[in-house]
Write a protein that holds these residues in place. Sequence first.
Motif, PDB file in Angstrom:
ATOM      1  N   GLU A  22     -38.967 -17.571  25.927  1.00 53.38           N
ATOM      2  CA  GLU A  22     -39.652 -16.497  24.866  1.00 53.38           C
ATOM      3  C   GLU A  22     -39.725 -16.735  23.477  1.00 53.38           C
ATOM      4  OE1 GLU A  22     -39.902 -13.332  28.223  1.00 53.38           O
ATOM      5  OE2 GLU A  22     -40.160 -13.460  26.022  1.00 53.38           O
ATOM      6  N   GLY A  23     -40.694 -16.282  23.128  1.00 50.37           N
ATOM      7  CA  GLY A  23     -40.686 -16.467  21.471  1.00 50.37           C
ATOM      8  C   GLY A  23     -41.264 -17.904  21.027  1.00 50.37           C
ATOM      9  N   GLN A  24     -41.833 -18.587  21.841  1.00 51.26           N
ATOM     10  CA  GLN A  24     -42.314 -19.776  21.783  1.00 51.26           C
ATOM     11  C   GLN A  24     -43.822 -19.938  22.082  1.00 51.26           C
ATOM     12  OE1 GLN A  24     -41.290 -22.840  24.883  1.00 51.26           O
ATOM     13  NE2 GLN A  24     -40.776 -24.231  23.378  1.00 51.26           N
ATOM     14  N   ASN A  25     -44.364 -20.615  21.109  1.00 48.96           N
ATOM     15  CA  ASN A  25     -45.927 -21.057  20.997  1.00 48.96           C
ATOM     16  C   ASN A  25     -46.124 -22.380  22.049  1.00 48.96           C
ATOM     17  OD1 ASN A  25     -46.359 -19.011  19.553  1.00 48.96           O
ATOM     18  ND2 ASN A  25     -46.959 -20.189  17.652  1.00 48.96           N
ATOM     19  N   VAL A  26     -47.029 -22.384  22.821  1.00 51.44           N
ATOM     20  CA  VAL A  26     -47.219 -23.698  23.597  1.00 51.44           C
ATOM     21  C   VAL A  26     -48.689 -23.598  23.536  1.00 51.44           C
ATOM     22  CG1 VAL A  26     -45.445 -23.358  24.939  1.00 51.44           C
ATOM     23  CG2 VAL A  26     -47.475 -22.425  25.692  1.00 51.44           C
ATOM     24  N   THR A  27     -48.944 -25.094  23.479  1.00 52.82           N
ATOM     25  CA  THR A  27     -50.719 -25.534  23.466  1.00 52.82           C
ATOM     26  C   THR A  27     -50.961 -26.295  24.662  1.00 52.82           C
ATOM     27  OG1 THR A  27     -50.381 -25.786  20.861  1.00 52.82           O
ATOM     28  CG2 THR A  27     -52.069 -27.071  22.083  1.00 52.82           C
ATOM     29  N   LEU A  28     -51.900 -26.052  25.011  1.00 53.09           N
ATOM     30  CA  LEU A  28     -52.728 -26.480  26.272  1.00 53.09           C
ATOM     31  C   LEU A  28     -53.886 -27.500  25.802  1.00 53.09           C
ATOM     32  CD1 LEU A  28     -51.359 -23.799  27.207  1.00 53.09           C
ATOM     33  CD2 LEU A  28     -53.227 -23.638  28.967  1.00 53.09           C
ATOM     34  N   SER A  29     -53.874 -28.500  26.485  1.00 55.12           N
ATOM     35  CA  SER A  29     -54.802 -29.434  25.960  1.00 55.12           C
ATOM     36  C   SER A  29     -55.988 -29.686  26.765  1.00 55.12           C
ATOM     37  CB  SER A  29     -54.231 -30.887  26.169  1.00 55.12           C
ATOM     38  OG  SER A  29     -55.352 -32.039  25.741  1.00 55.12           O
ATOM     39  N   CYS A  30     -57.196 -29.850  26.346  1.00 56.16           N
ATOM     40  CA  CYS A  30     -58.545 -29.796  26.941  1.00 56.16           C
ATOM     41  C   CYS A  30     -59.637 -30.612  26.319  1.00 56.16           C
ATOM     42  CB  CYS A  30     -59.379 -28.455  27.219  1.00 56.16           C
ATOM     43  SG  CYS A  30     -60.916 -28.316  28.019  1.00 56.16           S
ATOM     44  N   GLU A  31     -59.838 -31.858  27.196  1.00 54.72           N
ATOM     45  CA  GLU A  31     -60.557 -32.906  26.590  1.00 54.72           C
ATOM     46  C   GLU A  31     -61.794 -33.185  27.602  1.00 54.72           C
ATOM     47  OE1 GLU A  31     -59.996 -34.910  23.908  1.00 54.72           O
ATOM     48  OE2 GLU A  31     -58.133 -33.568  23.461  1.00 54.72           O
TER      49      GLU A  31
END
Lengths: 111, 112
Positions: B15-24
């Motif tokens: 909760e409250g966290q940002n997450v980043t998904l990678s795409c290459e």
Amino acid sequence: QKEVEQDPGPLSVPEGAIVSLNCTYSNSAFQYFMWYRQYSRKGPELLMYTYSSGNKEDGRFTAQVDKSSKYISLFIRDSQPSDSATYLCAIFSGGYQKVTFGTGTKLQVIP
Amino acid sequence: DGGITQSPKYLFRKEGQNVTLSCEQNLNHDAMYWYRQDPGQGLRLIYYSQIVNDFQKGDIAEGYSVSREKKESFPLTVTSAQKNPTAFYLCASSISQNQPQHFGDGTRLSIL
């Protein structure tokens, strides 16, 4: 009315059967039609791409487009257990418009 | 082999966290896309990019952000503002925007 309608299934057929998967759409501006296959926990894989009315064949797969009825179909001949997947139709009008996807039909081919 | 690589396959967010998904992608495609897939719903477009350093909002952009600093990369950040982030996220690319899209194998995001 949704822009693209697709029966979610599931559709169960015996191995070797001919499978018919269908989508209807509402916007006559749609010109480009695609079928994708998606295995569980995988991304969709492009199977067929066509932009005209009529039939397009690739191996055991035939895509059929009837623009007058706004109806597209994917036929699979001699179905195999490895064809068990969810099949998505996708349609767009071209000219940098976004693609609209159907919700997918789950197919199970029983050995 | 040419293709689209998404990582990680599974991701958990607090909760409250940002997450980043990678795409290459190494297909030399100009256009890239992010979709969200939920059970019983078609793919919904989050963001798309036709060219480096340019991107546009899709149908459900709220709570998400992207960047396109390199042709081959299009990361998606799921921010804490996205209240229902649990879904299967798919990245796609195409030679240009009016050509068929090719997909990666997705990232499944869940909430801890």
